[in-house]
Scaffold this motif. Structure first.
Motif, PDB file in Angstrom:
ATOM      1  N   TYR A   1     -71.695  84.867  42.083  1.00 56.62           N
ATOM      2  CA  TYR A   1     -72.983  85.550  42.005  1.00 56.62           C
ATOM      3  C   TYR A   1     -74.148  84.575  42.011  1.00 56.62           C
ATOM      4  O   TYR A   1     -75.202  84.856  42.585  1.00 56.62           O
ATOM      5  CB  TYR A   1     -73.041  86.446  40.763  1.00 56.62           C
ATOM      6  CG  TYR A   1     -72.135  87.654  40.859  1.00 56.62           C
ATOM      7  CD1 TYR A   1     -72.049  88.399  42.025  1.00 56.62           C
ATOM      8  CD2 TYR A   1     -71.354  88.048  39.790  1.00 56.62           C
ATOM      9  CE1 TYR A   1     -71.224  89.487  42.124  1.00 56.62           C
ATOM     10  CE2 TYR A   1     -70.517  89.149  39.867  1.00 56.62           C
ATOM     11  CZ  TYR A   1     -70.459  89.862  41.047  1.00 56.62           C
ATOM     12  OH  TYR A   1     -69.634  90.947  41.143  1.00 56.62           O
ATOM     13  N   THR A   2     -73.966  83.425  41.389  1.00 56.15           N
ATOM     14  CA  THR A   2     -75.030  82.416  41.386  1.00 56.15           C
ATOM     15  C   THR A   2     -75.274  81.886  42.792  1.00 56.15           C
ATOM     16  O   THR A   2     -76.429  81.785  43.239  1.00 56.15           O
ATOM     17  CB  THR A   2     -74.664  81.266  40.435  1.00 56.15           C
ATOM     18  OG1 THR A   2     -74.445  81.793  39.133  1.00 56.15           O
ATOM     19  CG2 THR A   2     -75.758  80.232  40.398  1.00 56.15           C
TER      20      THR A   2
ATOM     21  N   MET B   1     -65.641  89.567  33.291  1.00 52.75           N
ATOM     22  CA  MET B   1     -66.264  88.639  34.212  1.00 52.75           C
ATOM     23  C   MET B   1     -65.835  87.228  33.819  1.00 52.75           C
ATOM     24  O   MET B   1     -65.987  86.815  32.685  1.00 52.75           O
ATOM     25  CB  MET B   1     -67.783  88.783  34.140  1.00 52.75           C
ATOM     26  CG  MET B   1     -68.510  87.852  35.080  1.00 52.75           C
ATOM     27  SD  MET B   1     -70.283  88.038  35.054  1.00 52.75           S
ATOM     28  CE  MET B   1     -70.486  89.378  36.178  1.00 52.75           C
ATOM     29  N   ASN B   2     -65.293  86.504  34.788  1.00 51.10           N
ATOM     30  CA  ASN B   2     -64.859  85.143  34.510  1.00 51.10           C
ATOM     31  C   ASN B   2     -65.807  84.136  35.159  1.00 51.10           C
ATOM     32  O   ASN B   2     -66.814  84.497  35.749  1.00 51.10           O
ATOM     33  CB  ASN B   2     -63.414  84.937  34.960  1.00 51.10           C
ATOM     34  CG  ASN B   2     -63.219  85.248  36.426  1.00 51.10           C
ATOM     35  OD1 ASN B   2     -64.180  85.299  37.170  1.00 51.10           O
ATOM     36  ND2 ASN B   2     -61.992  85.448  36.836  1.00 51.10           N
ATOM     37  N   ALA B   3     -65.442  82.874  35.066  1.00 49.56           N
ATOM     38  CA  ALA B   3     -66.317  81.808  35.563  1.00 49.56           C
ATOM     39  C   ALA B   3     -66.475  81.862  37.080  1.00 49.56           C
ATOM     40  O   ALA B   3     -67.544  81.531  37.607  1.00 49.56           O
ATOM     41  CB  ALA B   3     -65.774  80.462  35.132  1.00 49.56           C
ATOM     42  N   TRP B   4     -65.419  82.285  37.785  1.00 49.52           N
ATOM     43  CA  TRP B   4     -65.528  82.353  39.245  1.00 49.52           C
ATOM     44  C   TRP B   4     -66.498  83.434  39.686  1.00 49.52           C
ATOM     45  O   TRP B   4     -67.217  83.266  40.677  1.00 49.52           O
ATOM     46  CB  TRP B   4     -64.162  82.593  39.867  1.00 49.52           C
ATOM     47  CG  TRP B   4     -63.255  81.427  39.706  1.00 49.52           C
ATOM     48  CD1 TRP B   4     -62.074  81.410  39.049  1.00 49.52           C
ATOM     49  CD2 TRP B   4     -63.465  80.095  40.168  1.00 49.52           C
ATOM     50  NE1 TRP B   4     -61.545  80.154  39.084  1.00 49.52           N
ATOM     51  CE2 TRP B   4     -62.369  79.328  39.765  1.00 49.52           C
ATOM     52  CE3 TRP B   4     -64.481  79.476  40.888  1.00 49.52           C
ATOM     53  CZ2 TRP B   4     -62.248  77.980  40.053  1.00 49.52           C
ATOM     54  CZ3 TRP B   4     -64.370  78.139  41.178  1.00 49.52           C
ATOM     55  CH2 TRP B   4     -63.268  77.405  40.756  1.00 49.52           C
ATOM     56  N   ASP B   5     -66.530  84.548  38.968  1.00 50.53           N
ATOM     57  CA  ASP B   5     -67.499  85.592  39.294  1.00 50.53           C
ATOM     58  C   ASP B   5     -68.918  85.097  39.091  1.00 50.53           C
ATOM     59  O   ASP B   5     -69.804  85.372  39.901  1.00 50.53           O
ATOM     60  CB  ASP B   5     -67.251  86.830  38.430  1.00 50.53           C
ATOM     61  CG  ASP B   5     -65.957  87.535  38.783  1.00 50.53           C
ATOM     62  OD1 ASP B   5     -65.485  87.378  39.927  1.00 50.53           O
ATOM     63  OD2 ASP B   5     -65.408  88.230  37.903  1.00 50.53           O
ATOM     64  N   VAL B   6     -69.140  84.373  38.016  1.00 58.07           N
ATOM     65  CA  VAL B   6     -70.472  83.820  37.747  1.00 58.07           C
ATOM     66  C   VAL B   6     -70.871  82.844  38.844  1.00 58.07           C
ATOM     67  O   VAL B   6     -72.002  82.863  39.343  1.00 58.07           O
ATOM     68  CB  VAL B   6     -70.507  83.148  36.356  1.00 58.07           C
ATOM     69  CG1 VAL B   6     -71.813  82.418  36.135  1.00 58.07           C
ATOM     70  CG2 VAL B   6     -70.275  84.172  35.260  1.00 58.07           C
TER      71      VAL B   6
ATOM     72  N   SER C   1     -70.433  80.921  48.839  1.00 63.54           N
ATOM     73  CA  SER C   1     -70.261  81.964  47.826  1.00 63.54           C
ATOM     74  C   SER C   1     -69.104  82.893  48.185  1.00 63.54           C
ATOM     75  O   SER C   1     -68.494  83.496  47.308  1.00 63.54           O
ATOM     76  CB  SER C   1     -71.539  82.783  47.659  1.00 63.54           C
ATOM     77  OG  SER C   1     -71.756  83.629  48.774  1.00 63.54           O
TER      78      SER C   1
END
Length: 63
Positions: free
Chosen positions: A9-10, A1-6, A41
């Motif tokens: 999802y946020t 999981m990278n920063a873009w996934d976070v 998103s």
């Protein structure tokens, strides 16, 4: 999981939460905000990747 996934999802969680709260409170503005969050998103990763690639491949010269 990278920063873009976070980030995706946020934004998705914030959008769904705002949508539920806006519906319960009958707040059109909150539901509009939720729709914009859900839209963001979905496309934030592609948009930022395109900007980064365009900046890296720019062939601009100084005069």
């Amino acid at each position: 999981m990278n920063a873009w996934d976070v980030a995706n999802y946020t934004l998705l969680a914030l959008g769904v939460t705002a949508l539920v709260l806006g519906y319960r409170r009958s707040s059109r503005n909150l539901m509009l905000c939720a729709g914009l969050l859900l839209l963001a998103s979905n496309g934030v990763e592609d948009f930022s990747r395109g900007v980064a690639e365009g900046y890296a491949n720019a062939g601009a010269r100084t005069l």
